[in-house]
Write a protein that holds these residues in place. Sequence first.
Motif, short mmCIF file in Angstrom:
data_model
loop_
_atom_site.label_atom_id
_atom_site.label_comp_id
_atom_site.label_asym_id
_atom_site.label_seq_id
_atom_site.Cartn_x
_atom_site.Cartn_y
_atom_site.Cartn_z
N GLU A 101 0.62 10.71 -59.09
CA GLU A 101 -0.33 11.81 -59.17
C GLU A 101 -0.03 12.87 -58.12
O GLU A 101 -0.10 14.07 -58.40
CB GLU A 101 -1.73 11.23 -58.92
CG GLU A 101 -2.86 12.19 -59.13
CD GLU A 101 -3.22 12.33 -60.61
OE1 GLU A 101 -2.71 11.54 -61.43
OE2 GLU A 101 -4.00 13.24 -60.92
N ALA A 102 0.29 12.42 -56.92
CA ALA A 102 0.51 13.36 -55.81
C ALA A 102 1.25 12.65 -54.69
O ALA A 102 1.29 11.42 -54.62
CB ALA A 102 -0.84 13.87 -55.29
N VAL A 103 1.85 13.46 -53.82
CA VAL A 103 2.45 12.94 -52.59
C VAL A 103 1.62 13.48 -51.42
O VAL A 103 1.48 14.68 -51.26
CB VAL A 103 3.92 13.39 -52.43
CG1 VAL A 103 4.50 12.85 -51.13
CG2 VAL A 103 4.77 12.96 -53.62
N VAL A 104 1.04 12.56 -50.66
CA VAL A 104 0.34 12.94 -49.43
C VAL A 104 1.35 12.77 -48.31
O VAL A 104 1.98 11.72 -48.21
CB VAL A 104 -0.88 12.03 -49.19
CG1 VAL A 104 -1.58 12.40 -47.89
CG2 VAL A 104 -1.86 12.10 -50.36
N THR A 105 1.55 13.81 -47.51
CA THR A 105 2.60 13.68 -46.50
C THR A 105 2.18 14.15 -45.13
O THR A 105 1.39 15.08 -44.98
CB THR A 105 3.90 14.41 -46.96
OG1 THR A 105 4.95 14.10 -46.04
CG2 THR A 105 3.71 15.92 -47.03
N GLN A 106 2.73 13.48 -44.13
CA GLN A 106 2.58 13.90 -42.74
C GLN A 106 3.74 14.81 -42.34
O GLN A 106 3.76 15.33 -41.23
CB GLN A 106 2.57 12.67 -41.82
CG GLN A 106 1.40 11.74 -42.06
CD GLN A 106 1.50 10.48 -41.21
OE1 GLN A 106 2.29 9.57 -41.49
NE2 GLN A 106 0.72 10.41 -40.16
N GLU A 124 -0.29 18.37 -47.93
CA GLU A 124 0.33 18.46 -46.60
C GLU A 124 -0.72 18.32 -45.51
O GLU A 124 -1.49 19.23 -45.25
CB GLU A 124 1.06 19.80 -46.46
CG GLU A 124 2.23 19.92 -47.42
CD GLU A 124 2.87 21.30 -47.42
OE1 GLU A 124 4.10 21.38 -47.56
OE2 GLU A 124 2.14 22.31 -47.28
N LEU A 125 -0.72 17.16 -44.84
CA LEU A 125 -1.74 16.90 -43.82
C LEU A 125 -1.46 17.65 -42.52
O LEU A 125 -2.37 17.92 -41.75
CB LEU A 125 -1.83 15.40 -43.53
CG LEU A 125 -2.32 14.54 -44.68
CD1 LEU A 125 -2.23 13.06 -44.30
CD2 LEU A 125 -3.75 14.89 -45.07
N HIS A 126 -0.19 17.95 -42.29
CA HIS A 126 0.18 18.60 -41.02
C HIS A 126 0.77 19.98 -41.24
O HIS A 126 1.38 20.54 -40.35
CB HIS A 126 1.16 17.72 -40.24
CG HIS A 126 0.57 16.43 -39.75
ND1 HIS A 126 1.30 15.41 -39.21
CD2 HIS A 126 -0.72 15.99 -39.75
CE1 HIS A 126 0.50 14.40 -38.87
NE2 HIS A 126 -0.74 14.73 -39.21
N ASP A 168 2.37 27.59 -39.76
CA ASP A 168 1.34 26.96 -40.59
C ASP A 168 1.44 25.44 -40.50
O ASP A 168 1.52 24.74 -41.50
CB ASP A 168 1.45 27.43 -42.04
CG ASP A 168 0.20 27.07 -42.84
OD1 ASP A 168 -0.82 26.73 -42.21
OD2 ASP A 168 0.26 27.11 -44.08
N THR A 169 1.51 24.97 -39.26
CA THR A 169 1.54 23.53 -39.00
C THR A 169 0.39 23.23 -38.04
O THR A 169 -0.11 24.12 -37.38
CB THR A 169 2.87 23.10 -38.34
OG1 THR A 169 3.11 23.94 -37.22
CG2 THR A 169 4.02 23.21 -39.32
N VAL A 170 0.02 21.95 -38.01
CA VAL A 170 -1.08 21.55 -37.15
C VAL A 170 -0.57 21.42 -35.72
O VAL A 170 0.27 20.58 -35.43
CB VAL A 170 -1.71 20.23 -37.64
CG1 VAL A 170 -2.80 19.77 -36.68
CG2 VAL A 170 -2.26 20.40 -39.05
N LEU A 171 -1.05 22.27 -34.82
CA LEU A 171 -0.64 22.22 -33.42
C LEU A 171 -1.52 21.23 -32.68
O LEU A 171 -2.59 20.85 -33.15
CB LEU A 171 -0.76 23.60 -32.79
CG LEU A 171 0.06 24.72 -33.44
CD1 LEU A 171 -0.24 26.06 -32.76
CD2 LEU A 171 1.55 24.42 -33.35
N PHE A 172 -1.05 20.81 -31.51
CA PHE A 172 -1.89 19.94 -30.68
C PHE A 172 -3.19 20.66 -30.38
O PHE A 172 -3.19 21.84 -30.07
CB PHE A 172 -1.18 19.60 -29.37
CG PHE A 172 -0.03 18.65 -29.54
CD1 PHE A 172 -0.24 17.36 -29.99
CD2 PHE A 172 1.26 19.07 -29.27
CE1 PHE A 172 0.83 16.49 -30.16
CE2 PHE A 172 2.34 18.20 -29.44
CZ PHE A 172 2.12 16.91 -29.88
N GLY A 173 -4.28 19.93 -30.51
CA GLY A 173 -5.57 20.55 -30.25
C GLY A 173 -6.20 21.13 -31.50
O GLY A 173 -7.33 21.61 -31.44
#
Length: 253
Positions: A101-106, A124-126, A168-173
């Motif tokens: 159905e989908a790929v959930v990825t870090q 895309e989680l990150h 567009d990535t999750v930074l620290f904090g």
Amino acid sequence: MRTNGDGRIEDVAREIDRGDLNIAFTGAGVSTASGIPDFRSEGGLWDRYDPSVFRIGKFRSDPASFWETMLEVRRETFRTEPEPNPAHDALARLYDDDLLEAVVTQNVDGLHQEAGVPDNDVVELHGNVERVACESCGRRADADETIERAGDDLPPLCGSCGEAVKPDTVLFGERLPEGALYRARELAGNADVVLVAGSSLTVEPAASIPRIANGGGTTLVVVNFDPTPSSVSPDYEFNADVTDVLPAIVDEI
Ligand SMILES: [Zn+2]
């Protein structure tokens, strides 16, 4: 190929074939096979850079110097154009066959999309290094184009409002993107099979997703070099190379 427990390729293949809703959950181990270094491993990025330079606070207080470091890291990490590997290809085949159905990825490298899974079915989680995001107006844009347009004039600016853009990535904090997290949890909660690849399931909160699945009637399959922590009990576990195991599973279907 060493497998432990009752991890058998043909059993997993049958479960996937039978499942109405299967998802994959991928981590760094899927990217390292494409030559992308694992930031957390020994000698990885976090050994060489002070993680504080990747904090959202650093970006907001001094975007120019933040971007100087960021560009150095981009050059180093993506020195060669990374290509999808057999693990990405195997998941894309499953998707094509309507068995995923989908790929959930870090991972943030966009290689699942490059292997053929459409953007809207890669959760895309990150975030994704191929995009930049504007905190001011919300616009997202292609990272390479934006960076190229900026040249030496850092930070790169938003094409709409002229404010500094961030990767567009999750930074620290920063928190994980709500929408992606919500969708990932919902998928995991409804999945017949969750196929975890290249993640040791230790980084929270993303790691909680396979555990949601583990609570219900879901078959949890883990393919990762390192054994999963004892808090997770997969139905099948392969402590082996994702580029061997995933194609073998798909070949069996
Ligand atoms: Zn903007």
